[in-house]
Design an enzyme around this catalytic site. Sequence first.
Site, short mmCIF file in Angstrom:
data_model
loop_
_atom_site.label_atom_id
_atom_site.label_comp_id
_atom_site.label_asym_id
_atom_site.label_seq_id
_atom_site.Cartn_x
_atom_site.Cartn_y
_atom_site.Cartn_z
N LYS A 154 -5.24 2.13 8.77
CA LYS A 154 -5.29 0.78 8.18
C LYS A 154 -5.10 0.87 6.68
O LYS A 154 -5.35 1.92 6.08
CB LYS A 154 -6.63 0.12 8.52
N HIS A 212 -6.91 6.37 -3.72
CA HIS A 212 -7.62 7.12 -2.67
C HIS A 212 -6.86 7.04 -1.35
O HIS A 212 -6.09 6.10 -1.12
CB HIS A 212 -9.05 6.57 -2.49
N ASP A 257 -8.49 5.29 6.60
CA ASP A 257 -7.91 4.53 5.48
C ASP A 257 -6.61 5.25 5.10
O ASP A 257 -6.62 6.48 4.91
CB ASP A 257 -8.93 4.56 4.34
N ASP A 273 -13.73 5.80 8.76
CA ASP A 273 -13.27 6.38 7.49
C ASP A 273 -14.07 7.60 6.99
O ASP A 273 -14.38 7.68 5.79
CB ASP A 273 -13.26 5.31 6.38
N HIS A 279 -0.54 1.51 -3.95
CA HIS A 279 -1.11 0.38 -3.20
C HIS A 279 -1.73 -0.66 -4.13
O HIS A 279 -2.29 -0.31 -5.18
CB HIS A 279 -2.19 0.90 -2.23
N CYS A 331 -16.09 -0.87 4.56
CA CYS A 331 -15.36 -0.81 5.83
C CYS A 331 -16.26 -0.91 7.06
O CYS A 331 -15.85 -1.51 8.06
CB CYS A 331 -14.49 0.44 5.85
N HIS A 362 -3.34 4.55 2.75
CA HIS A 362 -2.59 3.72 1.80
C HIS A 362 -1.32 4.40 1.29
O HIS A 362 -1.34 5.60 0.98
CB HIS A 362 -3.45 3.45 0.55
C1 VGL Z 1 -13.23 1.76 1.75
C2 VGL Z 1 -12.96 0.95 -0.37
C3 VGL Z 1 -11.60 1.10 -0.28
C4 VGL Z 1 -14.16 2.12 2.87
C5 VGL Z 1 -11.86 1.91 1.86
O1 VGL Z 1 -13.78 2.95 3.73
O2 VGL Z 1 -15.29 1.58 2.88
N1 VGL Z 1 -13.77 1.26 0.65
N2 VGL Z 1 -11.07 1.58 0.84
ZN ZN Z 2 -9.01 2.03 0.85
#
Ligand code: VGL
Ligand code: ZN
Length: 198
Positions: A107, A82, A47, A9, A53, A152, A49
């Site tokens: 994901k 995000h 990431d 990510d 979401h 993550c 979404h």
């Molecule tokens: C993440 C919060 C929400 C991450 C992703 O990449 O750690 N954290 N979505």
């Molecule tokens: Zn996320």
Amino acid sequence: MTRALIVIDVQTDFCPGGALAVQEGDAIVPGINALMTEFPAVILTQDWHPAGHSSFASSHPGASPFDMTEMTYGPQVLWPDHCIQGSLGAQFHPDLTTDRADLVVRKGFDPAIDSYSAFFENDHSTPTGLEGYLRTRGIDDLTMVGLATDFCVNFSAVDAARLGFKVTVRTDLCRGIDLDGSLKAAMEGMAQAGVEIR
Ligand code: VGL
Ligand code: ZN
């Protein structure tokens, strides 16, 4: 053993100026690019979404970002909007080398389930397919870097260790969010799962 670098990510929204900025999130990019040259396989996660979401605070009337809620699958942090599919914030950091990636794992696309881990959604049972990809390529030794250490990266590393992969997390090439002690808990949880922390 066949090794892979898993880059978690490293996206615009998780870097300074982004919607869910991690402190110094961009500082790890040059080191990650350099590390890619040492691995026979490189995999990126993204990431990804849909708008609205269920992990977004904006989808829960009266809720604020970083509040906790209860989902069907357990407790869930509510985040600022995000990494919305197709948005600028969902793109990889512009300086991240993406040409070396053999695979990009997206994901978090199920509107009803968040997905921190590169292996399973937050229900801990819906697979992303990454395990099968790695096994069919004979990859059994994973090094993980990226964002965020305590979400993550943590969930990905613990799941991989439980699945029987050898896992190393390079903390110098990760940065954390640290909500209510989540960074310390993540470090302890990863160590307990047998993840090598370096
Ligand atoms: C993440 C919060 C929400 C991450 C992703 O990449 O750690 N954290 N979505
Ligand atoms: Zn996320």
